[in-house]
Scaffold this active site. Sequence first.
Site, PDB file in Angstrom:
ATOM      1  N   TYR A 215       0.822  -1.209   0.000  1.00  0.00           N
ATOM      2  CA  TYR A 215       0.000   0.000   0.000  1.00  0.00           C
ATOM      3  C   TYR A 215       0.850   1.252   0.000  1.00  0.00           C
ATOM      4  O   TYR A 215       2.066   1.194   0.199  1.00  0.00           O
ATOM      5  CB  TYR A 215      -0.970  -0.020   1.187  1.00  0.00           C
ATOM      6  CG  TYR A 215      -0.353   0.324   2.537  1.00  0.00           C
ATOM      7  CD1 TYR A 215       0.494  -0.558   3.195  1.00  0.00           C
ATOM      8  CD2 TYR A 215      -0.619   1.546   3.146  1.00  0.00           C
ATOM      9  CE1 TYR A 215       1.040  -0.225   4.426  1.00  0.00           C
ATOM     10  CE2 TYR A 215      -0.080   1.879   4.380  1.00  0.00           C
ATOM     11  CZ  TYR A 215       0.748   0.988   5.011  1.00  0.00           C
ATOM     12  OH  TYR A 215       1.298   1.316   6.231  1.00  0.00           O
TER      13      TYR A 215
ATOM     14  N   GLU B 148      11.658   2.290  14.325  1.00  0.00           N
ATOM     15  CA  GLU B 148      10.776   3.368  13.853  1.00  0.00           C
ATOM     16  C   GLU B 148       9.509   3.378  14.701  1.00  0.00           C
ATOM     17  O   GLU B 148       9.336   2.561  15.593  1.00  0.00           O
ATOM     18  CB  GLU B 148      10.443   3.176  12.365  1.00  0.00           C
ATOM     19  CG  GLU B 148       9.810   1.836  12.044  1.00  0.00           C
ATOM     20  CD  GLU B 148       9.673   1.568  10.542  1.00  0.00           C
ATOM     21  OE1 GLU B 148       9.595   2.516   9.746  1.00  0.00           O
ATOM     22  OE2 GLU B 148       9.617   0.374  10.171  1.00  0.00           O
TER      23      GLU B 148
ATOM     24  N   ARG C  67      -7.423 -20.579  -2.339  1.00  0.00           N
ATOM     25  CA  ARG C  67      -6.407 -20.433  -1.292  1.00  0.00           C
ATOM     26  C   ARG C  67      -5.274 -21.448  -1.445  1.00  0.00           C
ATOM     27  O   ARG C  67      -5.502 -22.664  -1.443  1.00  0.00           O
ATOM     28  CB  ARG C  67      -7.048 -20.573   0.102  1.00  0.00           C
ATOM     29  CG  ARG C  67      -6.074 -20.273   1.237  1.00  0.00           C
ATOM     30  CD  ARG C  67      -6.759 -20.262   2.593  1.00  0.00           C
ATOM     31  NE  ARG C  67      -5.820 -19.918   3.653  1.00  0.00           N
ATOM     32  CZ  ARG C  67      -5.021 -20.817   4.253  1.00  0.00           C
ATOM     33  NH1 ARG C  67      -5.076 -22.093   3.915  1.00  0.00           N
ATOM     34  NH2 ARG C  67      -4.180 -20.421   5.195  1.00  0.00           N
TER      35      ARG C  67
ATOM     36  N   ARG D 124       8.203   4.145  -4.712  1.00  0.00           N
ATOM     37  CA  ARG D 124       8.288   3.139  -3.648  1.00  0.00           C
ATOM     38  C   ARG D 124       7.298   2.013  -3.899  1.00  0.00           C
ATOM     39  O   ARG D 124       7.598   0.839  -3.642  1.00  0.00           O
ATOM     40  CB  ARG D 124       8.045   3.760  -2.276  1.00  0.00           C
ATOM     41  CG  ARG D 124       8.231   2.727  -1.149  1.00  0.00           C
ATOM     42  CD  ARG D 124       8.162   3.328   0.223  1.00  0.00           C
ATOM     43  NE  ARG D 124       6.869   3.929   0.461  1.00  0.00           N
ATOM     44  CZ  ARG D 124       6.608   4.756   1.485  1.00  0.00           C
ATOM     45  NH1 ARG D 124       7.556   5.053   2.348  1.00  0.00           N
ATOM     46  NH2 ARG D 124       5.408   5.263   1.632  1.00  0.00           N
TER      47      ARG D 124
ATOM     48  N   LEU E 199      10.901   1.125   7.154  1.00  0.00           N
ATOM     49  CA  LEU E 199      10.332   1.594   5.897  1.00  0.00           C
ATOM     50  C   LEU E 199      11.116   2.827   5.448  1.00  0.00           C
ATOM     51  O   LEU E 199      11.444   3.677   6.261  1.00  0.00           O
ATOM     52  CB  LEU E 199       8.853   1.954   6.076  1.00  0.00           C
ATOM     53  CG  LEU E 199       8.187   2.353   4.751  1.00  0.00           C
ATOM     54  CD1 LEU E 199       7.963   1.123   3.880  1.00  0.00           C
ATOM     55  CD2 LEU E 199       6.887   3.080   4.985  1.00  0.00           C
TER      56      LEU E 199
ATOM     57  N   LYS F 199       6.410  -2.109   1.808  1.00  0.00           N
ATOM     58  CA  LYS F 199       5.254  -1.517   2.505  1.00  0.00           C
ATOM     59  C   LYS F 199       4.041  -2.441   2.380  1.00  0.00           C
ATOM     60  O   LYS F 199       3.100  -2.167   1.646  1.00  0.00           O
ATOM     61  CB  LYS F 199       4.958  -0.119   1.950  1.00  0.00           C
ATOM     62  CG  LYS F 199       4.088   0.730   2.859  1.00  0.00           C
ATOM     63  CD  LYS F 199       4.145   2.182   2.452  1.00  0.00           C
ATOM     64  CE  LYS F 199       3.163   3.068   3.187  1.00  0.00           C
ATOM     65  NZ  LYS F 199       3.274   3.069   4.646  1.00  0.00           N
TER      66      LYS F 199
HETATM   67  N1  PDD Z   1       2.732   4.983   7.295  1.00  0.00           N
HETATM   68  N2  PDD Z   1       7.391   3.679   8.889  1.00  0.00           N
HETATM   69  C1  PDD Z   1       6.248   2.978   8.879  1.00  0.00           C
HETATM   70  C2  PDD Z   1       6.213   1.664   9.580  1.00  0.00           C
HETATM   71  C3  PDD Z   1       5.114   3.482   8.229  1.00  0.00           C
HETATM   72  O1  PDD Z   1       3.963   2.769   8.212  1.00  0.00           O
HETATM   73  C4  PDD Z   1       5.180   4.755   7.602  1.00  0.00           C
HETATM   74  C5  PDD Z   1       4.003   5.356   6.868  1.00  0.00           C
HETATM   75  C6  PDD Z   1       6.402   5.463   7.645  1.00  0.00           C
HETATM   76  C7  PDD Z   1       6.574   6.797   6.990  1.00  0.00           C
HETATM   77  O2  PDD Z   1       6.634   6.691   5.593  1.00  0.00           O
HETATM   78  P1  PDD Z   1       6.121   7.876   4.662  1.00  0.00           P
HETATM   79  O3  PDD Z   1       6.885   9.089   5.050  1.00  0.00           O
HETATM   80  O4  PDD Z   1       6.464   7.420   3.305  1.00  0.00           O
HETATM   81  O5  PDD Z   1       4.645   8.031   4.904  1.00  0.00           O
HETATM   82  C8  PDD Z   1       7.489   4.881   8.294  1.00  0.00           C
HETATM   83  C9  PDD Z   1       1.560   5.461   6.599  1.00  0.00           C
HETATM   84  C10 PDD Z   1       1.411   6.946   6.613  1.00  0.00           C
HETATM   85  C11 PDD Z   1       0.327   4.728   7.119  1.00  0.00           C
HETATM   86  O6  PDD Z   1       0.456   3.539   7.328  1.00  0.00           O
HETATM   87  O7  PDD Z   1      -0.733   5.326   7.273  1.00  0.00           O
END
Ligand code: PDD
Length: 284
Positions: free
Chosen positions: A33, A180, A100, A52, A204, A148
């Site tokens: 996503y 993170e 499945r 990405r 990420l 992601k």
């Molecule tokens: N999340 N690390 C993780 C685990 C994340 O899920 C996200 C983003 C980030 C930041 O990445 P970016 O700057 O590209 O948004 C870092 C999104 C916003 C979400 O899951 O809603």
Amino acid sequence: MSRIVYVNGEFLPEEKAKVSVFDRGFLFADGVYEVTSVLGGKLIDFGGHAKRLARSLGELEMNSPVTEDELLEIHRELVKRNNLEDGLIYLQVTRGAADRDFAYPEGVKPTLVLFTQSKPGLANSPVAEVGLKVISIPDIRWGRRDIKTVQLLYPSMGKMMAKAEGKDDAWMVEDGVVTEGTSNNAYIVKDGKIITRHLGNEILHGITRAAVLRFASEAQMHVEERSFSIEEAKAADEAFITSASAFVMPVVEIDNVPLGDGKPGSVSRRLREIYLEESRKVAL
Ligand code: PDD
């Protein structure tokens, strides 16, 4: 009026939008996503998110159902059809629907879904004025956090652990160092230096992170990309997080320890301003 969402080539009212019960996103979390923010009806860093997405798909041997140009058109059409001024666009690609089986099915069409979330005043969040309080939790996620994927159960649990303690979010710790936040990248500031974990499979590769580090360097701020422990973080002058939905958000407390004077720090505030100003300039 209901939202208009995009599902596999169609723009439909949300009640009409359907995905198969055999979809591998549903059965195996076999999907990736992106979340892109919209400010003033324009997309923030669309190019970064598209790049990405292509990387995440490639790492999982999944095909992209559309080209980058088509994807941009779909995003813009959704903004238009929903009169979205400020908010988010959520995009998900799964491997598709098949009986499945753990092995990847062959010749299956990927599922593509996008929807909007309206967040009026997203860039003027009052939370930025007070900052976030975070707790630390062990990072027990899988080893490819650079992809992601939609496997977000542990990050959800982390948010709930924070909520149960009356806090806002959790920073995850592995091998003694912070990886993170549950849905954001983590930073500390010490003696004017911005410190954030180096890239790798463990985190990420945030699109906001890349932009913020670029703007920080351009503003002659000192950046160090390396691991830091939760103890080092608690002794920092200030801290913040970045993500597409929060931009740059100050952190004022870690594990009940206030940072500095317990208010958003000057570096975090300045970076938030620079980030919002610069990314609006090049929004699509
Ligand atoms: N999340 N690390 C993780 C685990 C994340 O899920 C996200 C983003 C980030 C930041 O990445 P970016 O700057 O590209 O948004 C870092 C999104 C916003 C979400 O899951 O809603």
